[in-house]
Design an enzyme around this catalytic site. Structure first.
Site, PDB file in Angstrom:
ATOM      1  N   ASP A 212     -10.630  74.062  36.121  1.00 54.33           N
ATOM      2  CA  ASP A 212     -11.521  75.339  35.983  1.00 54.33           C
ATOM      3  C   ASP A 212     -12.676  74.958  35.253  1.00 54.33           C
ATOM      4  O   ASP A 212     -12.833  74.212  34.721  1.00 54.33           O
ATOM      5  CB  ASP A 212     -10.645  76.330  35.035  1.00 54.33           C
TER       6      ASP A 212
ATOM      7  N   ASN B 205      -7.634  83.829  44.753  1.00 50.45           N
ATOM      8  CA  ASN B 205      -9.069  83.419  44.887  1.00 50.45           C
ATOM      9  C   ASN B 205      -9.640  84.135  46.138  1.00 50.45           C
ATOM     10  O   ASN B 205     -10.741  84.272  46.216  1.00 50.45           O
ATOM     11  CB  ASN B 205      -9.171  82.014  44.942  1.00 50.45           C
TER      12      ASN B 205
END
EC number: 2.5.1.31
Length: 250
Positions: A20, A68
């Site tokens: 991340d 996503n």
């Protein structure tokens, strides 16, 4: 790389990583988000090579979640092309180092070209006996549990299995990583402290390590710091601290 002399008995067998912070790292550089994704590839290489040198049995990298797809179309397109490029450029090195690559997740949504590239990469390394490198792409922990449940329901419908036969071990055998040990150590970069629908079943007893480092800056020393933190943890698996110590002394 820092020296880390530890017995294989105390090292995590399976490390999972939520990679991340690519976008925020790029923004801090005054660059577009895709710049961060491209620079994150180097951190992937370092994590894989360092884990292999440490003797870790499996590493699972969360590359693209089922959520996503909601990102901007341009960014998703770049991520898919980057995935293609990395598979093409890195697979020979993985194979040379006796590492096995697997892509876990619902691959049906990917382009035929990408699905073919994934199949070729998995086939090339299928017989390798070294560390397993799992790339979680279009993956979600809820999806994994759902597809396992559907497979079990189909077996019950076909008379191959009785509902009373289903226990935790049987259920696990229908998850995408049935042949691997559950995760011992979860690492998430960028300072966020959540698991984002990642490996919900396999993280049941994992130690969770959250670091403020953005993914493109995550290097060998960062990984070793996480592993060192792990080996100093007292893993209880539902027992008291005294019970764990007694087991270790026997």
């Amino acid at each position: 790389m820092q020296n880390l002399s530890l017995s294989q008995d105390v090292l995590p067998k399976h490390i999972a990583v939520i990679m991340d912070g690519n976008g925020r790292w790029a923004k801090a550089q005054g660059k577009p988000r895709v710049f961060g994704h491209k620079n994150g590839v180097a951190a992937v290489r370092k994590t894989i090579s360092t884990s292999a040198r440490l003797g870790i049995k499996a590493v699972t990298l969360f590359a693209f979640s089922s959520e996503n797809w909601r990102r901007p179309e341009e960014e998703v397109g770049v991520l898919m092309e980057l995935f293609m490029t990395v598979l093409s450029t890195e697979i020979k090195k993985l194979h040379k180092n006796n590492l096995r690559l697997r892509v876990i997740g619902d691959k049906s949504r990917f382009s035929e070209r990408l699905q073919t590239k994934i199949a070729q990469a998995e086939q090339l390394t299928a017989s390798n006996t070294g560390m397993v490198v799992n790339i979680a792409a279009n993956y979600g922990g809820q999806w994994d549990i759902l597809q396992a449940t559907q497979a079990l329901a189909e077996k019950v419908t076909q008379g191959e299995l009785q509902p009373s036969d289903i226990d935790e071990d049987v259920f696990k055998q229908h998850l995408t990583m049935a042949d691997l040990p559950d995760v011992d150590l979860l690492i998430r970069t960028s300072g966020e402290c959540r698991i984002s629908n990642f490996m919900l079943w396999q993280l049941a007893y994992a130690e969770m390590y959250f670091t403020p480092v953005f993914w493109p800056e995550f290097d060998e020393n960062c990984l070793i710091e996480a592993v060192t933190w792990f080996v100093n943890r007292e893993r209880r698996f539902g027992c008291t601290g005294e019970q764990v110590k007694a087991l270790m002394e026997n």
